[in-house]
Design a protein around this motif. Sequence first.
Motif, short mmCIF file in Angstrom:
data_model
loop_
_atom_site.label_atom_id
_atom_site.label_comp_id
_atom_site.label_asym_id
_atom_site.label_seq_id
_atom_site.Cartn_x
_atom_site.Cartn_y
_atom_site.Cartn_z
N GLU A 123 0.81 -1.23 0.00
CA GLU A 123 0.00 0.00 0.00
C GLU A 123 0.84 1.27 0.00
O GLU A 123 0.30 2.36 -0.20
CB GLU A 123 -0.92 0.01 1.23
N ILE A 124 2.11 1.17 0.26
CA ILE A 124 2.99 2.34 0.31
C ILE A 124 3.26 2.81 -1.12
O ILE A 124 3.49 1.99 -1.99
CB ILE A 124 4.30 2.00 1.03
N PRO A 125 3.28 4.12 -1.42
CA PRO A 125 3.20 5.22 -0.46
C PRO A 125 1.79 5.78 -0.23
O PRO A 125 1.61 6.61 0.64
CB PRO A 125 4.07 6.30 -1.11
N HIS A 126 0.81 5.39 -1.03
CA HIS A 126 -0.49 6.06 -0.94
C HIS A 126 -1.42 5.34 0.02
O HIS A 126 -2.53 4.96 -0.32
CB HIS A 126 -1.12 6.17 -2.33
N GLY A 127 -0.98 5.11 1.23
CA GLY A 127 -1.80 4.42 2.20
C GLY A 127 -0.95 3.89 3.33
O GLY A 127 0.14 4.41 3.61
N GLN A 371 6.99 10.64 2.04
CA GLN A 371 6.92 9.24 1.60
C GLN A 371 6.64 9.14 0.11
O GLN A 371 6.95 8.12 -0.52
CB GLN A 371 5.83 8.51 2.37
N PHE A 372 6.08 10.19 -0.46
CA PHE A 372 5.62 10.15 -1.85
C PHE A 372 6.75 9.89 -2.83
O PHE A 372 6.58 9.19 -3.82
CB PHE A 372 4.93 11.47 -2.19
N GLY A 423 2.08 11.19 1.75
CA GLY A 423 2.18 10.29 0.61
C GLY A 423 1.68 10.93 -0.66
O GLY A 423 1.32 10.23 -1.61
N SER A 424 1.64 12.24 -0.71
CA SER A 424 1.20 13.01 -1.86
C SER A 424 2.27 14.03 -2.20
O SER A 424 3.22 14.23 -1.44
CB SER A 424 -0.13 13.71 -1.56
N SER A 668 -5.21 10.22 -0.92
CA SER A 668 -6.02 9.99 0.27
C SER A 668 -5.24 10.05 1.57
O SER A 668 -5.81 9.78 2.63
CB SER A 668 -6.73 8.64 0.16
N ASP A 669 -3.95 10.33 1.53
CA ASP A 669 -3.24 10.52 2.79
C ASP A 669 -2.80 11.97 2.94
O ASP A 669 -1.93 12.26 3.75
CB ASP A 669 -2.05 9.57 2.91
#
Length: 788
Positions: A123-127, A371-372, A423-424, A668-669
């Motif tokens: 799920e990384i990075p968008h979750g 994280q993105f 994550g964005s 979504s993060d």
Amino acid sequence: MQNVLVLPPTQRFMLFECLRTYSLLQVSYTSWFLDAFNYAIATDMDVLNLSIGGPDYLDLPFVEKVWEITANNIIMVSAIGNDGPLYGTLNNPADQSDIIGVGGIDYSDHIASFSSRGMSTWEIPHGYGRVKPDVVAYGRDIMGSKISTGCKSLSGTSVASPVVAGMVCLLVSVIPESSRKDILNPASMKQALVEGAAKLSGPNMYEQGAGRVNLLESYEILKSYHPRASIFPSVLDYTDCPYSWPFCRQSLYAGAMPVIFNATILNGMGVIGYVESPPTWHPSDEEGNLLSIHFTYSEVIWPWTGYLALHMQIKEEGAQFSGDIEGNVTLRVYSPPSQGEMENRISTCVLQLKLKVVPTPPRPKRVLWDQFHSIKYPPGYIPRDSLDVRNDILDWHGDHLHTNFHIMFNMLRDTGYYVETLGSPLTCFDASQYGTLLLVDLEDEYFQEEIDKLRDDVINTGLGVAVFGEWYNVDTMVKMRFFDDNTRSWWTPVTGGANIPALNDLLAPFGIAFGDKILNGDYSMDGEQSRYASGTDIVRFPRGGYVHRFPFLDSSESGATQNVLRTPEMTVADSPILGLTEVGEGRVAVYGDSNCLDSSHMVTHCYWLLRKILDFTSGNIRDPVLFANSAKQDSPLYVEDSQLPSRRTDVNFSSYSSVLGKELICRSDSKFEMWGSKGYHIQVRGRNRKLPGYPVIDLGRGLNSTVDVSKSRRSTMFKKNKDEFLVNRYLGLFYRDEPDMPLLVGSHWLVPSIIAVIGLLVFLSFWRIRQKRRRRRKGSGSSRFSNM
């Protein structure tokens, strides 16, 4: 009785020698597993143990065949891996939600040091990753039979996994045969195991899952079981430390990035299910209305499992609130009627929440982790950060605050910092709320809008930026190129330890750039000993800043060849590695190495340096050692553009990037009101309804109401470019030091014609090899990838 294949002595000897050869080479092929799985489906097996694993959860032929296995109502038990104590090291297929993933413990109920752990990284990075392993079982110093005579002691999650598989078989055998197929399936068996498990007092949920398996408790659950759906874990309690780590280490507060908790939906009612309506938050009292939750979830649950992710924020009127928030999240799941039934099967799932809330911390104590812009294996060949490490060629541990940087996260919390994850893109956060943006070991590119916004954030908004780079040298990357006979193609790193050309673009407005040297050596600063491991140098830095130099070996010409002894190409010279400067209202600090923060291959840590850097970037607190007059730059460091590291032209980087060829969008993060926007110059769309007794405090963040966002599939399950993998992709998890047999011994029918726990490789030589892709066997926790 099931017919059992009996081979003539000559063929048995040839089969044994074949398997023995591949065992010694620690090599097997994906196609072997595909054929063996087809055999399991064709013979209508009930239970299957898999004591192998690897990091490539995007090996779609393998993963999709595992889905087919469980969709055919075969309960698969799999070892979680022997890459502990490192985090982010879960192995596939044990990290799949439809599989019972098993970790290892010793006889003192301590997590075995070799047992892989840490949230799933799909799920990384968008979750945020799911909880794995599911359960743990004894896996250290387990007595087992030798292939010749006598017994031997075995260790590894490959030993723990068949122990659980045997328990599953016993549980299957107690269900009347007439109702067995109606009750037992991969989801109902996992429900019985996780609900019956005994939670251990020391480890957290990403180390032990539900806890130690308990045969009798699981039996009691199955004895009265009726098909239903449930959520695992069913409780998130911020007061339950250390089990609820990392959530229990950092409370919620208004204005933060969403805290994401990703739970698994287990649907024992059928192989396919559907979420009837969006999940609902039910607070237990008025204070619970301060919590705003968005949901992302699987509308379609297949096979047997889905996900429910909670994106939690505290509303603006809770900026001064301190206390607990309690309540439940519920969702209804239905499955088509079973044979002989007329109506859908319906079940209500409940997730209990107990959250701690604190007043919003002051800006200097808030750190935002990027994280993105982190890329890891898979989908591309992302090389390790430290070239001194020979047995692990991949950077695959997630590079997340709660995987291989979890010790750093704990240190920052102990120091009083609050760390949030982005994550964005960099356009999706309000710089006025954060003291420092922390950029560590980043491999991706940057949108031009990100570069422009960061410049404005630092110069005009007073944001601090701390950058920890890594090596980047095109010649070294070319030397790391190799021919992979699995894909029959040449493999080459898509970037270096970090994407230095991209970082240089981001730092260009501040007059800062990294070079392409690969520096190694030890140094001392303020009494602290540190190792600089395959870091890079600083080649541009503005006048008036502070730059620290140390004598290091430059192994740029031989870094990829793993030379231990000094070669003529290696030179020792003072190299600038640390720089600190003020830029407008803000501050920037850069350091050329990240290994001292990364627990994967750390020799010595540099948390002391990180603390001093954050004191400067967040609060303009100047350590006298870092800001000694001897380090001040009377003239700028500068090299021509032609001397800066350049991007590779022989790699299609857009295949791996979240930036190149992609849309700039807040995901979504990021803050709720930014979802789906570009984040920059966002228009405020409204305000929260004022809650009685809680005045609205304007934090400049606009709408923060609860809505429901659902997705039919995981957003990170993106298509793989090819059947990608490196040499020996899958390692069996069996005991390495003295292998008696490759993987598991042949099948043994515990319940005739019904229950089987098969030793897969016994059947492999009878099936045509369709696709030559290697998998690698794992040893016990005492050693790492010896063949890498």
